[in-house]
Design a protein around this motif. Structure first.
Motif, mmCIF file in Angstrom:
data_model
loop_
_atom_site.group_PDB
_atom_site.id
_atom_site.type_symbol
_atom_site.label_atom_id
_atom_site.label_comp_id
_atom_site.label_asym_id
_atom_site.label_seq_id
_atom_site.Cartn_x
_atom_site.Cartn_y
_atom_site.Cartn_z
ATOM 1 N N UNK A 22 45.543 72.487 73.438
ATOM 2 C CA UNK A 22 46.540 72.252 74.473
ATOM 3 C C UNK A 22 46.774 73.556 75.240
ATOM 4 N N UNK A 23 47.147 73.414 76.507
ATOM 5 C CA UNK A 23 47.410 74.565 77.367
ATOM 6 C C UNK A 23 48.845 74.509 77.860
ATOM 7 N N UNK A 24 49.616 75.536 77.521
ATOM 8 C CA UNK A 24 50.974 75.688 78.027
ATOM 9 C C UNK A 24 50.942 76.795 79.073
ATOM 10 N N UNK A 25 51.363 76.474 80.291
ATOM 11 C CA UNK A 25 51.439 77.457 81.365
ATOM 12 C C UNK A 25 52.905 77.776 81.627
ATOM 13 N N UNK A 26 53.227 79.063 81.643
ATOM 14 C CA UNK A 26 54.587 79.527 81.891
ATOM 15 C C UNK A 26 54.552 80.301 83.207
ATOM 16 N N UNK A 27 55.068 79.678 84.251
ATOM 17 C CA UNK A 27 54.981 80.235 85.602
ATOM 18 C C UNK A 27 56.383 80.482 86.148
ATOM 19 N N UNK A 114 50.276 78.160 86.786
ATOM 20 C CA UNK A 114 50.361 76.732 87.052
ATOM 21 C C UNK A 114 49.673 76.297 88.332
ATOM 22 N N UNK A 115 48.734 77.091 88.815
ATOM 23 C CA UNK A 115 48.037 76.778 90.066
ATOM 24 C C UNK A 115 47.316 75.432 89.979
ATOM 25 N N UNK A 116 47.182 74.773 91.119
ATOM 26 C CA UNK A 116 46.547 73.456 91.185
ATOM 27 C C UNK A 116 45.089 73.454 90.731
ATOM 28 N N UNK A 117 44.397 74.559 90.870
ATOM 29 C CA UNK A 117 42.961 74.611 90.582
ATOM 30 C C UNK A 117 42.607 74.137 89.183
ATOM 31 N N UNK A 118 43.520 74.268 88.246
ATOM 32 C CA UNK A 118 43.233 73.833 86.870
ATOM 33 C C UNK A 118 44.314 72.907 86.321
ATOM 34 N N UNK A 119 45.023 72.220 87.208
ATOM 35 C CA UNK A 119 46.123 71.346 86.794
ATOM 36 C C UNK A 119 45.665 70.264 85.820
ATOM 37 N N UNK A 120 44.409 69.853 85.915
ATOM 38 C CA UNK A 120 43.893 68.821 85.014
ATOM 39 C C UNK A 120 43.816 69.283 83.559
ATOM 40 N N UNK A 127 58.399 76.180 84.227
ATOM 41 C CA UNK A 127 58.803 77.067 85.321
ATOM 42 C C UNK A 127 60.047 77.814 84.867
ATOM 43 N N UNK A 128 60.045 79.141 85.002
ATOM 44 C CA UNK A 128 61.180 79.967 84.604
ATOM 45 C C UNK A 128 61.724 80.653 85.849
ATOM 46 N N UNK A 168 56.666 74.799 91.210
ATOM 47 C CA UNK A 168 57.974 74.430 90.651
ATOM 48 C C UNK A 168 58.164 72.920 90.661
ATOM 49 N N UNK A 169 57.774 72.269 91.736
ATOM 50 C CA UNK A 169 57.942 70.831 91.860
ATOM 51 C C UNK A 169 57.103 70.069 90.837
ATOM 52 N N UNK A 170 55.970 70.606 90.436
ATOM 53 C CA UNK A 170 55.081 69.961 89.473
ATOM 54 C C UNK A 170 55.435 70.284 88.024
#
Length: 184
Positions: A22-27, A114-120, A127-128, A168-170
């Motif tokens: 699993x991938x957790x992104x903290x942006x 959290x960039x769209x390029x790897x959102x999948x 988001x902090x 942020x919206x995603x």
């Protein structure tokens, strides 16, 4: 429940997205508390953390960081080790290649994680945020004089990325870097 526990619980409740992991992104913006949260999540899960600061080609590298993310995340999604080149901020040059082995959980921390390029591939996008004056104070205290001369330019670059990719919206969770869960 702490912010870190909330993030980890959500990640564990979802299917794997990064190969068998699993991938957790903290942006979020600079100085918002991303590193603190990421380190807490990683500590709870005994997971590796990759800091986006290591992937940027200096202060102007944010627009090109997607290339680095591709060599890190796409191989991991295929069950193979990924890699990236670490930026040496003091030497202002690329340093060694860093190999990242597949793991049950990877925490990717920093502006643009959290960039769209790897959102999948993202299991949870957190988001902090904190008020801008606190972010600036934290950033300057952490980085010193060198940060001050780049702060405005960096803030504009990150805002452009956040707007373009609607990070942020995603986000699955919107967290206050001072208080806790805001919503999401």
């Amino acid at each position: 429940m702490s912010n870190a526990e909330t993030v980890l619980e959500l990640a564990r409740s979802r299917p794997v997205t990064l190969g068998a992991g699993r991938l957790v992104c903290v942006d979020g913006p600079a100085g918002s508390g991303k590193t603190t949260l990421a380190d807490e999540v990683a500590g709870l899960a005994d997971a590796p953390v990759v800091h986006m600061d290591d992937l940027f080609e200096g202060w102007g590298g944010l627009p090109r960081v997607g290339d680095q993310l591709g060599t890190l995340l796409r191989p991991l999604a295929e069950g193979r080790a990924g890699s990236y080149r670490r930026w040496d901020w003091r030497g202002s040059r690329w340093a060694e290649a860093v190999l990242v082995e597949p793991a049950p959980l990877l925490v990717l921390e920093g502006v643009g994680s959290g960039a769209l390029a790897h959102a999948d591939l993202v299991t949870v996008l957190a988001w902090v945020e904190v008020p801008s004056d606190l972010r600036r104070q934290r950033g300057l205290e952490r980085g010193g004089v060198g940060v001050a001369e780049h702060w405005q330019e960096w803030a504009a670059a990150e805002q452009a990325l956040f707007t373009r990719d609607r990070i942020r919206e995603r986000a699955d969770l919107v967290l206050d870097g001072r208080l806790g869960l805001l919503g999401g």
